[in-house]
Design an enzyme around this catalytic site. Sequence first.
Site, mmCIF file in Angstrom:
data_model
loop_
_atom_site.group_PDB
_atom_site.id
_atom_site.type_symbol
_atom_site.label_atom_id
_atom_site.label_comp_id
_atom_site.label_asym_id
_atom_site.label_seq_id
_atom_site.Cartn_x
_atom_site.Cartn_y
_atom_site.Cartn_z
ATOM 1 N N TRP A 1 -82.676 -22.795 3.522
ATOM 2 C CA TRP A 1 -81.359 -23.238 3.044
ATOM 3 C C TRP A 1 -80.360 -22.101 3.167
ATOM 4 O O TRP A 1 -80.633 -20.977 2.752
ATOM 5 C CB TRP A 1 -81.443 -23.658 1.575
ATOM 6 N N THR B 1 -63.441 -38.685 -12.674
ATOM 7 C CA THR B 1 -63.797 -37.638 -11.710
ATOM 8 C C THR B 1 -63.369 -38.119 -10.337
ATOM 9 O O THR B 1 -63.548 -39.287 -9.998
ATOM 10 C CB THR B 1 -65.309 -37.382 -11.666
ATOM 11 N N GLU C 1 -67.593 -33.756 -16.350
ATOM 12 C CA GLU C 1 -68.679 -34.300 -17.163
ATOM 13 C C GLU C 1 -69.153 -33.344 -18.259
ATOM 14 O O GLU C 1 -69.914 -33.740 -19.130
ATOM 15 C CB GLU C 1 -69.897 -34.631 -16.268
ATOM 16 N N LYS D 1 -79.155 -26.920 5.896
ATOM 17 C CA LYS D 1 -80.601 -26.824 6.043
ATOM 18 C C LYS D 1 -80.934 -26.448 7.466
ATOM 19 O O LYS D 1 -80.865 -27.259 8.373
ATOM 20 C CB LYS D 1 -81.262 -28.143 5.640
HETATM 21 P P1 AMP Z 1 -64.715 -31.294 -11.404
HETATM 22 O O1 AMP Z 1 -65.450 -32.312 -12.178
HETATM 23 O O2 AMP Z 1 -63.677 -31.879 -10.509
HETATM 24 O O3 AMP Z 1 -64.172 -30.226 -12.279
HETATM 25 O O4 AMP Z 1 -65.748 -30.606 -10.402
HETATM 26 C C1 AMP Z 1 -66.916 -29.996 -10.864
HETATM 27 C C2 AMP Z 1 -67.568 -29.251 -9.746
HETATM 28 O O5 AMP Z 1 -66.755 -28.163 -9.315
HETATM 29 C C3 AMP Z 1 -68.877 -28.588 -10.123
HETATM 30 O O6 AMP Z 1 -69.957 -29.491 -10.122
HETATM 31 C C4 AMP Z 1 -69.008 -27.514 -9.059
HETATM 32 O O7 AMP Z 1 -69.510 -28.032 -7.851
HETATM 33 C C5 AMP Z 1 -67.578 -27.098 -8.831
HETATM 34 N N1 AMP Z 1 -67.278 -25.882 -9.593
HETATM 35 C C6 AMP Z 1 -66.690 -25.763 -10.784
HETATM 36 N N2 AMP Z 1 -66.567 -24.476 -11.140
HETATM 37 C C7 AMP Z 1 -67.129 -23.745 -10.151
HETATM 38 C C8 AMP Z 1 -67.337 -22.344 -9.923
HETATM 39 N N3 AMP Z 1 -66.931 -21.409 -10.773
HETATM 40 N N4 AMP Z 1 -67.975 -21.983 -8.784
HETATM 41 C C9 AMP Z 1 -68.398 -22.905 -7.894
HETATM 42 N N5 AMP Z 1 -68.210 -24.230 -8.048
HETATM 43 C C10 AMP Z 1 -67.594 -24.651 -9.161
#
Ligand code: AMP
Length: 542
Positions: free
Chosen positions: A444, A185, A330, A439
């Site tokens: 929020w 990640t 994850e 905040k």
């Molecule tokens: P990654 O592991 O790089 O795919 O990032 C995951 C993160 O991307 C998630 O925890 C979210 O914060 C964000 N994310 C993924 N899909 C969405 C979505 N449809 N809308 C908003 N945030 C998203």
Amino acid sequence: MLGLIQDRPLLISSLIEYSGLNHGDVEIVSRTVEGPIHRTNYRNINLRAKKLAQALTKLGAKLGDRIGTVAWNGYRHMEIYFGVSGMGAVCHTINPRLFPEQIAYIVNHAEDKYLFVDLTFVPLLEALQEQFEKVEGIVIMTDEAHMPETTLKNVICYETLVEAEEGDYDWPQFDEMTASSLCYTSGTTGNPKGVLYANRSTVLHSFCVCANDGLGVSSGDSILAVVPMFHANAWGLPYAAAMSGAKMVLPGAAMDGASLYELMEAEKVTLSAGVPTIWMMLLGYVKENKLKFSTMDRTVIGGSAAPRSMIETFINDYGVNVIHAWGMTETSPIGTTGNLLKKHADLPEDEKIDIRIKQGRLVYGVELKITGDNGEELPRDGVAFGDIKVRGPWITKGYFKGEGGEVLDDDGWFTTGDVGTIDPDGYMQITDRSKDVIKSGGEWISSIDVENEALGCPGIVEAAVIAVPHPKWDERPLVIAVKEKGHPVSRDDVIKHLENSLAKWQLPDDVVFVDELPHTATGKLLKTKLRDEFKDYKLPTT
Ligand code: AMP
């Protein structure tokens, strides 16, 4: 008493063996780094994945060894996906957009034995090779005719390696929990952490991707996977496509609107998947050239929140259904997918969009809950928001080599770092990343909400909202936006537009225009950088 049912392991090799045998002539079409469009099919991918497994075995690769890739979406990458995991080794996909020092870190952390690299990234590896600790050889993913002059040591040509074998190989059978792939990640702080998928989790996740209420992948689809194969296994699409015998279209390095559109039309694409930034470019191109999509049935938008205006454009202007999906590296990555329910069929279009902008519904296999400050579970009423926690057979239980320590709570829940609501129908809506929430005076404000609304303002192409310190309210929102070229949109226009949908206390205190916004290696807004750049910004309200 145990059931009397065969205990066959769920292995990734069974996916490609299935489509190799039963969808043998279905095409995998790739835009190559060398230039031309390349066409192969499942029969050949299965055969060449077997040849690759034979070749890697001769090179000394064993069960559990990590084999890295630094590559675009293409057929050779797909052969590596199946060949490496199929032989029981671990396909470690590396995101080439990471900082070079992060790439060196993860190659060493993963202890990659061999690296497979596309021509584009040969210079990147040349610059880093002295730092690699365990790499025994580098396979350049091309044929002899295109092998470059290179300072890389122990170089092997992919085609020569693969075609030296005859492919008479039975996929080995082993424990379905055997690790299959590894993806780091790209956290915005600290070193990247590795998520280690298993054969079993990948196959179960593929069933979910193929399910109608998942992404509905079937043999009738032609899938354009714009989401990179180095980002959470291209959202599981290569595996799901093999499970169903769907045609795959792989765009290589060309992510511009014209190239993607050309592939969509030429290859009769029915399903595509990617992050909002990509679709923004594509829609810009399609609009500018007054084009239509002739075969596209649906598009998956995920990775970041899909803006309302983008969903409306796809559906209303182009007749393309939108599946807004949420997930993380994850979570393999599908967590929720945005399909409407039968009962929504007669709702006014506007109300349907209200549902579609949520991050989607829970699919079978993923459990989700939201918790408050003391860890107590909050109601699923679509209003209460809290930390989103997740559990299931394709959710990580810890990072590779124990980095980050214990990540599950006592009941096995993984904290996602996202904040949101769940409604009684199981639709989840992300209100923010926990660290991005603003905040203000004890309330929020969701940065995502404000961003979405700002994007609906004529003349705004991209917007990020961050918290800026405020002496009275603690934090107040600041919009940092990119204008459409030559558009006269002003700060006051944006605020006036936001007054239509936001409460007074949620309105940003200021709007700043910039030429471009910073993004992470996976295309998300890099808010840590913005927070850093604007930390001394003086709001007009202070
Ligand atoms: P990654 O592991 O790089 O795919 O990032 C995951 C993160 O991307 C998630 O925890 C979210 O914060 C964000 N994310 C993924 N899909 C969405 C979505 N449809 N809308 C908003 N945030 C998203």
